[in-house]
Scaffold this motif. Structure first.
Motif, PDB file in Angstrom:
ATOM      1  N   GLU A 194       0.830  -1.206   0.000  1.00 43.81           N
ATOM      2  CA  GLU A 194       0.000   0.000   0.000  1.00 43.81           C
ATOM      3  C   GLU A 194       0.866   1.258   0.000  1.00 43.81           C
ATOM      4  O   GLU A 194       0.613   2.208  -0.750  1.00 43.81           O
ATOM      5  N   ASP A 198      -6.715  -0.040  -3.285  1.00 41.52           N
ATOM      6  CA  ASP A 198      -7.962  -0.334  -2.572  1.00 41.52           C
ATOM      7  C   ASP A 198      -8.174  -1.836  -2.434  1.00 41.52           C
ATOM      8  O   ASP A 198      -8.697  -2.311  -1.415  1.00 41.52           O
ATOM      9  N   LEU A 210      -9.923   0.737   4.972  1.00 39.06           N
ATOM     10  CA  LEU A 210     -10.037   1.800   3.981  1.00 39.06           C
ATOM     11  C   LEU A 210      -8.712   2.535   3.845  1.00 39.06           C
ATOM     12  O   LEU A 210      -7.888   2.543   4.769  1.00 39.06           O
ATOM     13  N   GLY A 226     -12.017   7.285  -0.772  1.00 38.12           N
ATOM     14  CA  GLY A 226     -12.834   6.967  -1.932  1.00 38.12           C
ATOM     15  C   GLY A 226     -13.286   8.247  -2.604  1.00 38.12           C
ATOM     16  O   GLY A 226     -12.477   9.136  -2.895  1.00 38.12           O
TER      17      GLY A 226
END
Length: 266
Positions: free
Chosen positions: A117, A187, A196, A245
């Motif tokens: 990530e 994601d 998240l 998001g």
């Protein structure tokens, strides 16, 4: 992906998660298959034609990809072509998602999900910060392979195998821009642990304690663990902007000043 394609994607991902072999190789091979399908619209149509028998489609896929990919990959392809898709494009998109999922699974198995990530985020920041490099990477007139080769020269050996593979695939920008592809891949990594990703824009580098407090506050709001990626932007002036998001909470001083200017201007 919605409707019947979403149901088919779920079956394909089950097949990926059931694979006990070298899932990073599975991911690489699925990306190769996607490349073939992208260049062969007629083949996509045949493999997704509901009037064609499932066995016939499986045999056709085996004749094309058998011997070129591993048994695990061929099993995933077979599940895909024997499923129903709204369009041939959805088949290729589903297999790309399957490839991403395989690489994420490999990173998870190696204990490298956090690194994945962080590295995807950092790589995107490198591209954003270099206008010439970004122009090449995002130029749709440049074929995908030369761009992937360029990415490899930049990051191979410096990041995890999963990060390198996903970064190279992102330059294809199959379902949107390079930025969106990279964000979608990140994601997928976050979703593996049901958390998240938050992009936080601030005027100064946040300390670990500040990040932990913010992550805890966001987790309490969204009911899920939140992984924070920070962008230091002097234009922010003060305050903080958080994007999760499509939702953006902008509490920066610069945004409030701009809002005030608009109100004064009427």
């Amino acid at each position: 992906m919605r409707g019947i394609s979403a149901k088919s994607l779920a079956k394909v991902l089950e097949a990926v998660n059931a694979d006990t072999g070298q899932v990073n190789e599975l991911g690489d091979e699925l990306f190769d298959v996607v490349g073939v399908l992208d260049g062969a619209p007629a083949l996509r149509r045949v493999l997704t034609d509901p009037s064609t028998e499932d066995q016939a489609k499986a045999e056709l896929a085996a004749s094309i990809f058998g011997g070129k990919v591993g048994d695990g990959t061929l099993k995933v392809i077979t599940v895909a072509v024997q499923s129903r898709w709204s369009s041939g494009r959805d088949l290729a998109d589903g297999l790309e998602i399957a490839g991403v999922t395989a690489h994420v699974a490999a990173a998870d198995k190696a204990g490298e999900l956090d690194a994945l990530e962080n590295e995807l985020f950092d790589f995107n920041r490198v591209i954003v910060g270099d206008s010439e490099l970004r122009q090449v990477i995002t130029d749709r007139t440049v074929p995908t392979q030369p761009k992937a080769t360029l990415v490899g020269k930049l990051i191979d050996g410096k990041v995890s195998k999963a990060t390198a593979a996903l970064a190279k695939q992102a330059v294809a920008a199959r379902t949107g821009s390079f930025d969106k592809a990279l964000a979608a891949f990140a994601d997928t990594a976050a979703a593996r642990r049901n958390r998240l990703l938050a992009q936080v824009r601030v005027a100064y580098a946040m300390g670990d304690d500040e990040k932990q407090r913010l992550a805890a506050a966001l987790a309490a709001k969204y009911g899920r663990e939140v992984h924070i990626n920070t962008i230091v932007d002097p234009d922010v002036v003060g305050g903080i902007s958080v994007a999760i998001g499509d939702e953006i909470v902008d509490g920066t001083v610069s945004s409030r000043l701009e809002d005030a200017r608009r109100r004064i201007a009427g």
